[in-house]
Design an enzyme around this catalytic site. Structure first.
Site, PDB file in Angstrom:
ATOM      1  N   HIS A 280     -30.550 -89.511  71.716  1.00 53.03           N
ATOM      2  CA  HIS A 280     -29.838 -89.249  72.969  1.00 53.03           C
ATOM      3  C   HIS A 280     -29.100 -87.930  72.850  1.00 53.03           C
ATOM      4  O   HIS A 280     -28.593 -87.609  71.779  1.00 53.03           O
ATOM      5  CB  HIS A 280     -28.834 -90.380  73.259  1.00 53.03           C
ATOM      6  CG  HIS A 280     -28.391 -90.400  74.671  1.00 53.03           C
ATOM      7  ND1 HIS A 280     -27.350 -89.642  75.127  1.00 53.03           N
ATOM      8  CD2 HIS A 280     -28.887 -91.071  75.736  1.00 53.03           C
ATOM      9  CE1 HIS A 280     -27.203 -89.848  76.422  1.00 53.03           C
ATOM     10  NE2 HIS A 280     -28.121 -90.708  76.821  1.00 53.03           N
ATOM     11  N   ASP A 337     -33.014 -97.538  76.608  1.00 53.59           N
ATOM     12  CA  ASP A 337     -34.385 -97.909  76.960  1.00 53.59           C
ATOM     13  C   ASP A 337     -35.125 -98.681  75.883  1.00 53.59           C
ATOM     14  O   ASP A 337     -36.223 -99.179  76.130  1.00 53.59           O
ATOM     15  CB  ASP A 337     -35.195 -96.637  77.271  1.00 53.59           C
ATOM     16  CG  ASP A 337     -34.830 -96.071  78.616  1.00 53.59           C
ATOM     17  OD1 ASP A 337     -34.527 -96.879  79.508  1.00 53.59           O
ATOM     18  OD2 ASP A 337     -34.842 -94.845  78.769  1.00 53.59           O
TER      19      ASP A 337
HETATM   20  N1  ACO Z   1     -38.228 -89.473  67.773  1.00 52.79           N
HETATM   21  C1  ACO Z   1     -38.384 -88.573  66.781  1.00 52.79           C
HETATM   22  N2  ACO Z   1     -37.634 -87.475  66.630  1.00 52.79           N
HETATM   23  C2  ACO Z   1     -36.663 -87.269  67.538  1.00 52.79           C
HETATM   24  C3  ACO Z   1     -36.425 -88.167  68.591  1.00 52.79           C
HETATM   25  C4  ACO Z   1     -37.242 -89.300  68.698  1.00 52.79           C
HETATM   26  N3  ACO Z   1     -37.072 -90.178  69.689  1.00 52.79           N
HETATM   27  N4  ACO Z   1     -35.401 -87.705  69.352  1.00 52.79           N
HETATM   28  C5  ACO Z   1     -34.997 -86.565  68.777  1.00 52.79           C
HETATM   29  N5  ACO Z   1     -35.755 -86.309  67.678  1.00 52.79           N
HETATM   30  C6  ACO Z   1     -35.576 -85.181  66.723  1.00 52.79           C
HETATM   31  C7  ACO Z   1     -36.149 -83.907  67.302  1.00 52.79           C
HETATM   32  O1  ACO Z   1     -37.503 -83.742  66.928  1.00 52.79           O
HETATM   33  C8  ACO Z   1     -35.242 -82.881  66.668  1.00 52.79           C
HETATM   34  O2  ACO Z   1     -35.648 -82.719  65.331  1.00 52.79           O
HETATM   35  P1  ACO Z   1     -35.569 -81.254  64.627  1.00 52.79           P
HETATM   36  O3  ACO Z   1     -34.115 -80.956  64.500  1.00 52.79           O
HETATM   37  O4  ACO Z   1     -36.282 -81.459  63.327  1.00 52.79           O
HETATM   38  O5  ACO Z   1     -36.300 -80.316  65.549  1.00 52.79           O
HETATM   39  C9  ACO Z   1     -33.880 -83.571  66.619  1.00 52.79           C
HETATM   40  O6  ACO Z   1     -34.185 -84.980  66.579  1.00 52.79           O
HETATM   41  C10 ACO Z   1     -33.004 -83.293  67.840  1.00 52.79           C
HETATM   42  O7  ACO Z   1     -33.716 -83.689  68.999  1.00 52.79           O
HETATM   43  P2  ACO Z   1     -33.753 -82.909  70.365  1.00 52.79           P
HETATM   44  O8  ACO Z   1     -35.088 -83.120  71.012  1.00 52.79           O
HETATM   45  O9  ACO Z   1     -33.284 -81.503  70.158  1.00 52.79           O
HETATM   46  O10 ACO Z   1     -32.620 -83.695  71.145  1.00 52.79           O
HETATM   47  P3  ACO Z   1     -32.349 -83.660  72.696  1.00 52.79           P
HETATM   48  O11 ACO Z   1     -30.917 -83.933  72.876  1.00 52.79           O
HETATM   49  O12 ACO Z   1     -32.903 -82.410  73.313  1.00 52.79           O
HETATM   50  O13 ACO Z   1     -33.238 -84.866  73.257  1.00 52.79           O
HETATM   51  C11 ACO Z   1     -33.932 -86.995  73.945  1.00 52.79           C
HETATM   52  C12 ACO Z   1     -32.732 -86.092  73.588  1.00 52.79           C
HETATM   53  C13 ACO Z   1     -34.783 -86.336  75.033  1.00 52.79           C
HETATM   54  C14 ACO Z   1     -33.400 -88.314  74.495  1.00 52.79           C
HETATM   55  C15 ACO Z   1     -34.769 -87.244  72.655  1.00 52.79           C
HETATM   56  O14 ACO Z   1     -33.989 -87.920  71.692  1.00 52.79           O
HETATM   57  C16 ACO Z   1     -36.065 -88.022  72.935  1.00 52.79           C
HETATM   58  O15 ACO Z   1     -37.088 -87.426  73.270  1.00 52.79           O
HETATM   59  N6  ACO Z   1     -36.026 -89.384  72.802  1.00 52.79           N
HETATM   60  C17 ACO Z   1     -37.194 -90.172  73.110  1.00 52.79           C
HETATM   61  C18 ACO Z   1     -37.280 -90.410  74.615  1.00 52.79           C
HETATM   62  C19 ACO Z   1     -36.232 -91.339  75.117  1.00 52.79           C
HETATM   63  O16 ACO Z   1     -36.002 -92.403  74.564  1.00 52.79           O
HETATM   64  N7  ACO Z   1     -35.599 -90.958  76.240  1.00 52.79           N
HETATM   65  C20 ACO Z   1     -34.575 -91.776  76.893  1.00 52.79           C
HETATM   66  C21 ACO Z   1     -33.244 -91.114  76.748  1.00 52.79           C
HETATM   67  S1  ACO Z   1     -31.968 -92.091  77.407  1.00 52.79           S
HETATM   68  C22 ACO Z   1     -32.214 -92.026  79.059  1.00 52.79           C
HETATM   69  O17 ACO Z   1     -32.621 -91.092  79.660  1.00 52.79           O
HETATM   70  C23 ACO Z   1     -31.963 -93.198  79.726  1.00 52.79           C
END
Ligand code: ACO
Length: 402
Positions: A280, A337
């Site tokens: 998140h 979720d």
């Molecule tokens: N699985 C694997 N790796 C992840 C995940 C994940 N679910 N989420 C983040 N990471 C990793 C990224 O690859 C990144 O790694 P790095 O530093 O090696 O590049 C690091 O964690 C930071 O992640 P970001 O993508 O920069 O974080 P951001 O804040 O932009 O994204 C998000 C947040 C979109 C929710 C992300 O965690 C994600 O894609 N989660 C999966 C989708 C999801 O569950 N969405 C629902 C969110 S809650 C909502 O909207 C109700």
């Protein structure tokens, strides 16, 4: 902050902040989140207390008007909403135009957008009595629209709302009932859905809420702004994640339930493979909503779908991820979720419909933010800047010379 921003803009400097990770776009009195401590409050009330003691309609009132209603206020609010659940018969015909297998999210967004053609009194965003009426119309009609989007997708006739029922009960009946057959709403199912709606009702400046505010900042009406918010929610990184989690769990099950193998694929950053329902932007701790939802999943699935293999996979997945350095270092925890899809599935909803349920829950939050935005003297049209990285000036050449 505002003065510093103005000063920087006047000097020609701009803040480069892709994804608005560190940009405050407004001030707001609606929802408080402490992402490190895992705290969420609506209008000051802890989410745990609201989940335990309140109802979705009461929480909607709280978010939109700022305080918990008195009994008289809640009765009046409920009555107003019950009076507006019907759709114009011409709006019902919109559903005929969509392909039978259309995803219900764009159907819902289009129908909400169409509300501004049926209620042209909504076009002036500063006309307070009409904003009030649009608010009630949305809260009342979106469940009907959502149920009709579902009925359309399975080829069943639409049911008129039964306004002797509560909002959630009415929605369940319109979704799962049949015209000639009595439909008994299971109070436990209604309670579980009501709880999930409370937990989804607001989450400050997330992608869809920011979209609602941004569209509204151009003084577009409430229906238009909410319609855009629904489309922002559609994406798998936002509301679409609840469907994506179930697809992921089904995929792991189809491959023999090998959770460790899937986690390795996530860690290796295989293209398109993320642990959906984890991570998140703001929470760097267990999402407080996910804690409540996990308990509810245990209760509901215990009753409706005991021995659900997908719940077992989800729990093993969570356990594996939470003890793995990749997830620990990045502070990735289950979000709202992760377990919701399993509950929606146990309640009888198809995967495609999960994100619509999220939209129903988030609706009062969107409305509250739009109203706060339109009444905030600091609101300006949203218009971010950019860093231009394209070509320098060049001469136009005739097509024969390219
Ligand atoms: N699985 C694997 N790796 C992840 C995940 C994940 N679910 N989420 C983040 N990471 C990793 C990224 O690859 C990144 O790694 P790095 O530093 O090696 O590049 C690091 O964690 C930071 O992640 P970001 O993508 O920069 O974080 P951001 O804040 O932009 O994204 C998000 C947040 C979109 C929710 C992300 O965690 C994600 O894609 N989660 C999966 C989708 C999801 O569950 N969405 C629902 C969110 S809650 C909502 O909207 C109700």
């Amino acid at each position: 902050g505002i003065e510093l921003g103005k000063l920087l803009a006047s000097t020609g400097y701009i803040t480069y902040d892709p994804g608005f990770v560190n940009t405050g776009s407004c001030s707001s009195a609606i929802t408080y989140i402490d992402g490190d401590a895992g705290i969420l409050r609506y209008r000051g009330y802890p989410i745990e207390q609201l989940a335990e003691r309140s109802s979705f309609l009461e929480v909607s009132y709280l978010l939109i008007y700022g305080n918990l209603p008195t009994q008289a206020q809640l009765d009046d609010f409920t009555q107003k909403i019950n009076r507006h659940t019907l759709l114009h018969e011409d709006l019902k015909r919109f559903f005929d135009g969509f392909p039978r297998d259309a995803h219900p999210m764009p159907v819902l967004s289009s129908a909400v957008s169409a509300l501004s053609t049926f209620y042209q009194d909504s076009l002036n965003p500063f006309d307070e009595p009409n904003v009030e009426l649009s608010t009630v119309r949305l809260l009342a009609k979106v469940p009907t629209l959502a149920a009709y989007a579902y009925k359309k997708s399975i080829g069943q006739p639409f049911l008129y709302p039964d306004n002797s029922l509560g909002l959630v009960e009415n929605f369940l009946r319109m979704t799962f009932g049949l015209p000639a057959e009595p439909y008994e709403v299971d109070p436990e199912v209604a309670k579980a859905l009501d709880l999930l709606f409370i937990l989804h009702a607001d989450h400050e400046q997330n992608c869809s809420t920011s979209t609602v505010r941004l569209v509204g900042s151009s003084e577009a009406n409430l229906f238009a702004s909410i319609s855009a918010g629904i489309m922002a929610l559609f994406g798998p990184l936002h509301g679409g994640a609840n469907s994506a989690v179930l697809e992921m769990l089904n995929g792991i099950k189809a491959e023999g339930g090998d959770v460790a193998n899937f986690v390795n694929r996530v860690k290796n950053k295989e293209k398109g493979v993320r642990l959906m329902g984890f991570g998140h932007r703001v929470y760097k701790n267990y999402d407080p909503r996910a804690k409540i939802i996990k308990r509810t999943a245990d209760q509901i699935l215990g009753k409706l779908a005991p021995n659900d293999e997908l719940l077992d996979i989800a729990k093993r997945l969570e356990e594996t991820a939470l003890s793995d350095d990749y997830f620990i270092e990045r502070k990735l925890y289950p979000n709202v979720d992760f377990y919701t899809g399993l509950i929606y599935r146990a309640l009888g909803f198809p995967t495609q419909f999960f994100t619509v349920l999220f939209a129903l829950g988030r609706l009062p939050g969107w409305i509250a933010h739009w109203r706060e935005m339109i009444n905030d003297p600091q609101t300006k049209i949203g218009r971010p800047r950019q860093i231009y990285i394209g070509e320098k000036e060049r001469e136009y050449t005739a097509i024969s010379e390219r």
